[in-house]
Design an enzyme around this catalytic site. Structure first.
Site, mmCIF file in Angstrom:
data_model
loop_
_atom_site.group_PDB
_atom_site.id
_atom_site.type_symbol
_atom_site.label_atom_id
_atom_site.label_comp_id
_atom_site.label_asym_id
_atom_site.label_seq_id
_atom_site.Cartn_x
_atom_site.Cartn_y
_atom_site.Cartn_z
ATOM 1 N N LYS A 76 29.980 -10.450 -29.457
ATOM 2 C CA LYS A 76 30.233 -11.122 -28.166
ATOM 3 C C LYS A 76 29.817 -10.213 -27.010
ATOM 4 C CE LYS A 76 34.916 -9.380 -28.195
ATOM 5 N NZ LYS A 76 36.240 -9.583 -28.803
ATOM 6 N N TYR A 105 27.164 9.586 0.370
ATOM 7 C CA TYR A 105 28.077 8.810 1.217
ATOM 8 C C TYR A 105 29.443 9.481 1.296
ATOM 9 C CZ TYR A 105 24.979 4.718 1.154
ATOM 10 O OH TYR A 105 23.924 3.855 1.304
HETATM 11 C C1 LIG Z 1 36.419 -8.769 -29.903
HETATM 12 C C2 LIG Z 1 37.227 -9.278 -31.034
HETATM 13 C C3 LIG Z 1 37.181 -8.630 -32.267
HETATM 14 C C4 LIG Z 1 36.440 -7.328 -32.479
HETATM 15 O O1 LIG Z 1 37.185 -6.279 -31.929
HETATM 16 P P1 LIG Z 1 36.703 -4.746 -32.145
HETATM 17 O O2 LIG Z 1 37.874 -3.970 -31.709
HETATM 18 O O3 LIG Z 1 35.514 -4.561 -31.291
HETATM 19 O O4 LIG Z 1 36.395 -4.618 -33.583
HETATM 20 C C5 LIG Z 1 37.869 -9.198 -33.322
HETATM 21 N N1 LIG Z 1 38.567 -10.342 -33.162
HETATM 22 C C6 LIG Z 1 38.652 -10.979 -31.983
HETATM 23 C C7 LIG Z 1 39.453 -12.220 -31.878
HETATM 24 C C8 LIG Z 1 37.996 -10.472 -30.885
HETATM 25 O O5 LIG Z 1 38.090 -11.080 -29.699
#
Ligand SMILES: *Cc1c(COP(=O)(O)O)cnc(C)c1O
Length: 388
Positions: A45, A267
């Site tokens: 994601k 800045y």
């Molecule tokens: C993002 C996510 C994961 C993966 O998490 P990591 O800590 O990056 O392994 C697993 N399950 C759900 C529901 C997530 O949103």
């Protein structure tokens, strides 16, 4: 295949290199740890936390990855548009038009609650639909809680063409191996799954573990869902197990100047030279995701040595003090994140300085930074938001 030099000749000297073989190795390392019947869902994601979901998903095709997980429908559609045929799990939430699109594009929905389930049941009057049903085992965010289960059961009973392929849940505190909440959540998950079973609702698969739980060996059930571990960052608060980092963010010295003692920099004139200094200007800034809170508060690597950021990080420029790096010259590579020589600016280091987690540091590397994909020594592709 082209050399990195050729590929980068026409772009700005600031880019992120993504090591695809390190990703392959991390996938293999995770898979090797899993019990026989447990398979990997690669969580890609948010553009694989800024690493590039399409490119990493392509590597998943030839490896032992059961599914690719995304948060947004758009993220799933992007993968499908690029020819990724691996099963995709979208975590949602989705509205009705999105539900229809997901089904058309063969994207499996993780269903966060009865409202979305009802929408899906409506579509499932006309066709078969398979889902993963999320159970809230204690996190209070996505998933159905106990009081919602009767409604979930009712909807599922009245929708014979709606099939639940998996029940799943998510851990709130798996990164802390001393926190008993993970065990409590697992027990709660089991109880709620049993409640569903007694009501005649079952699923052939179950999943719960994120990276932290996976690396701790809490890999019950049929799938693990790992994101950050595949990128080579340690998911645990203590006792860090780290796989291979993929991302190396580099830039170059664009300007180098000698300044007398007492000269202001940047800045707000938050820094004044204390001695005769050599100050290098780097063509990168907070618009690229180099956080402004790193002003006067981080190091970069030049010729394998650390140089401190001095003055404020501005939108497009960063200034560093290279007085102690004798041969530093215009055009020298500067590493903001990753290895150079024997030293490394680890993502964990930047996260600590920014009082955040590594996930956010990765996600913040903006689209303005070209991504260059390496397969061994070869640069195999480049992604930039500008026309080449
Ligand atoms: C993002 C996510 C994961 C993966 O998490 P990591 O800590 O990056 O392994 C697993 N399950 C759900 C529901 C997530 O949103």
């Amino acid at each position: 295949m082209s050399s990195l030099r050729e590929l980068t000749r026409s772009i700005r000297p600031t880019w992120a290199e993504i090591d695809l073989r390190a990703f392959d190795a991390n996938v293999d390392a995770i898979v090797a740890r899993l019990p026989e019947r447990t398979r990997l869902i690669a969580m890609l994601k948010a553009d694989a936390y800024g690493h590039g979901a399409v490119e990493l998903a392509r590597r998943c095709v030839t490896r032992n990855v059961a599914m690719i997980g995304v948060a947004l429908l758009e993220e799933g559609l992007e993968l499908r548009r690029h020819g990724i045929t691996t099963p995709i799990l979208v975590l949602g939430p989705l509205n009705e038009p999105q539900v229809r699109t997901a089904i058309e594009q063969d994207i499996t929905m993780g269903v966060p609650g009865p409202e979305e389930l009802e929408i899906i049941a409506g579509v499932a009057k006309e066709r078969d639909v398979a889902i993963h049903l999320k159970i809230d085992s204690g996190m209070g965010r996505m998933g159905s809680v106990e009081t919602e289960l009767p409604r979930v059961v009712e909807i599922l009973r009245s929708a014979p063409r709606l099939r639940v392929d998996a029940f799943y849940t998510h851990f709130a505190n798996a990164s802390d191996s001393h926190d008993p909440f993970t065990d409590e959540q697992l027990a709660r998950f089991d109880t709620l799954v049993e409640t569903l079973r007694e009501a005649g609702i079952t699923a052939p698969h179950h999943h719960a573990a994120n990276s932290a739980a996976t690396l701790r060996g809490i890999t019950p059930r049929d799938f693990v869902r790992t994101g950050i571990a595949l990128l080579g960052s340690a998911p645990l608060d203590r006792e860090s197990t780290r796989l291979l980092p993929l991302l190396r963010w580099r830039t170059e010295i664009a300007r180098l100047k000698e300044l007398p003692p007492g000269h202001a920099i940047g800045y707000g004139t938050t820094f004044h030279t204390k001695r005769a200094s050599r100050i290098a200007t780097l063509p990168v800034g907070y618009a690229d995701g180099y956080d402004r809170h790193l002003s006067n508060h981080a190091d970069v690597l030049v010729r394998g040595k650390r140089a401190p950021v001095v003055g404020r990080v501005s939108m497009d420029l960063v200034t560093v003090d290279v007085t102690d790096i004798d041969d530093a010259a215009v055009g020298d590579e500067v590493v903001l994140l990753g290895r150079q020589g024997d030293d490394e600016i680890a993502v964990e280091e930047l996260a600590r300085k920014l009082d955040t987690i590594t996930y956010e540091v990765f996600c913040n590397v903006s689209a303005r930074v070209p991504r260059i994909y390496l397969d061994g020594a070869d640069a195999v592709s480049i992604r930039t938001r500008f026309d080449a």
